[in-house]
Enzyme design. Structure first.
Site, mmCIF file in Angstrom:
data_model
loop_
_atom_site.group_PDB
_atom_site.id
_atom_site.type_symbol
_atom_site.label_atom_id
_atom_site.label_comp_id
_atom_site.label_asym_id
_atom_site.label_seq_id
_atom_site.Cartn_x
_atom_site.Cartn_y
_atom_site.Cartn_z
ATOM 1 N N CYS A 80 0.812 -1.225 0.000
ATOM 2 C CA CYS A 80 0.000 0.000 0.000
ATOM 3 C C CYS A 80 0.843 1.272 0.000
ATOM 4 O O CYS A 80 0.341 2.350 -0.288
ATOM 5 C CB CYS A 80 -0.960 -0.005 1.178
ATOM 6 N N HIS A 125 -3.373 7.149 2.281
ATOM 7 C CA HIS A 125 -3.725 5.844 1.699
ATOM 8 C C HIS A 125 -5.128 5.477 2.180
ATOM 9 O O HIS A 125 -5.419 5.496 3.379
ATOM 10 C CB HIS A 125 -2.707 4.801 2.147
ATOM 11 N N ASN A 141 -10.039 -0.233 -0.437
ATOM 12 C CA ASN A 141 -8.585 -0.116 -0.352
ATOM 13 C C ASN A 141 -7.983 -0.718 -1.624
ATOM 14 O O ASN A 141 -8.062 -1.925 -1.831
ATOM 15 C CB ASN A 141 -8.107 -0.876 0.892
#
Ligand code: COA
Length: 333
Positions: free
Chosen positions: A112, A254, A284
């Protein structure tokens, strides 16, 4: 003024297939209410069979090049956790798909945090004079490594891609990447892991279990580490840039979980409204998350030229990072 990497174009894409919380609840023991209240996610996108990470990356890259008004770059850096194949890297396929010629093209893997690592790598190429213009892409077909029956991960992750063009300029230019912070802690490698498919499980002679090719996540520990590392990393780049935390217009973190984003804003003494959120509609998307969020914010007119922006991420590895920039005057298409 020193040579700097300046953001001059942006683009993104998500696959068409929408997966709602109710669709997940029909398959596993969860509910729309639980997913919304614990993560802020309403829906996410999923690639259809036959669509790979490079397909999303090419589309996002095409849009970023168009936004920058250019047809060529000197290098391509792709951040992804879900390459088309374990070997070779996916970036050359993306460069080829975009007709960019025999430019250097390579993948960066930091889950990520991958997009921030890729931005820092591209900025390094520009600072050294190795490249004058670099296409940086974050792309994931992340649902391909998610167990569709695992309620710990299936509600959270989605697919998509975002890309930016970085061009050689000066520190004083709007859009210049001003400060970087990157970090990693391999002691936390087990927090987010796909056990099989790499050299560890292959050479140990252990037969993969039925779900070993899917990602496992220790959600609660990830949550705590994500808040702490994203906050610290943001503080570091703010200090390096010489910005007071209160002067930040947008925290583009993020997009893991709306509670994580608000907790980081809170730790930085920023009002929650300054944390940009699009996790509700895309989930996500790992390495694609930050450029997707930036492009969504830019296209919605929420990012104005001159806005002070902090990007920050935490991901598997564990890895983390942050970057500061003033938003440039660019065409978000
Ligand atoms: N639906 C319903 N209940 C669920 C559930 C689901 N999808 N997933 C877990 N639960 C249950 C758990 O079993 C637990 O039940 P118990 O109290 O009876 O044991 C309860 O909900 C709370 O679980 P917990 O894991 O503590 O929830 P949480 O508030 O920490 O939220 C995450 C879980 C995964 C949403 C959260 O930890 C998170 O977002 N972590 C970060 C994940 C992430 O973004 N990772 C990517 C890299 S940054």
């Amino acid at each position: 003024m020193g040579r700097a990497a300046v953001l001059t174009g942006i683009g993104s894409t998500v696959p068409e297939q929408v997966v709602t919380n109710d669709m997940l609840a029909a398959r596993m023991d969860t509910s729309d209410e639980w997913i919304r209240s614990r993560t802020g996610i309403r829906e996410r996108r999923r690639v259809g069979v036959g669509t790979a990470t490079s397909d999303l990356a090419v589309e996002a890259g095409r849009r970023a090049l168009k936004s920058a008004g250019v047809e060529s770059v000197d290098a391509l850096v792709l951040a992804t956790t879900t390459p088309d194949h374990p070997c070779p890297a996916t970036a050359p396929t993306v460069a080829s798909g975009l007709g960019l010629g025999p430019i250097p093209a390579f993948d960066v893997a930091a889950v990520c945090s991958g997009f921030l690592y890729a931005m820092a790598t591209a900025a390094g190429l520009i600072s050294l004079g190795t490249a004058d213009r670099v296409l940086v892409v974050g792309a994931e077909a992340f649902t391909t490594i998610i167990d569709p029956d695992d309620r710990n991960t299936a509600p959270i992750f989605g697919d998509g891609a975002g890309a930016v063009v970085l061009t050689a300029g000066h520190q004083s230019d709007r859009g210049a990447l001003l400060a970087f912070d990157l970090g990693a802690d391999g002691d936390l490698a087990d927090l987010i892991v796909v056990p099989a498919g790499g050299s560890r499980q292959r050479t140990s002679g252990v037969e993969p279990g039925p779900t070993d090719h899917f990602m496992k996540m220790q959600g609660r520990t990830v949550f705590v580490n994500a808040v702490n590392r994203m906050t610290e990393s943001s503080r570091t780049v703010l200090r390096r840039t010489g910005w007071d935390p209160g002067s930040v217009d947008w925290l583009v973190g993020h997009q893991a979980n709306v509670r994580i984003l608000h907790a980081v804003a809170d730790q930085l003494d920023l009002p929650g409204e300054r944390a940009f959120v699009n996790v509700d509609s895309v989930g996500n998307t790992a390495a694609a998350s930050i450029p997707l969020a930036l492009d969504d914010a830019a296209r919605a007119g929420r990012l104005a030229p001159g806005d002070r922006v902090v990007l920050t991420a935490f991901g598997g590895g564990a890895t983390w990072g942050a970057i500061t920039l003033e938003w440039p005057d660019l065409a978000a298409l």
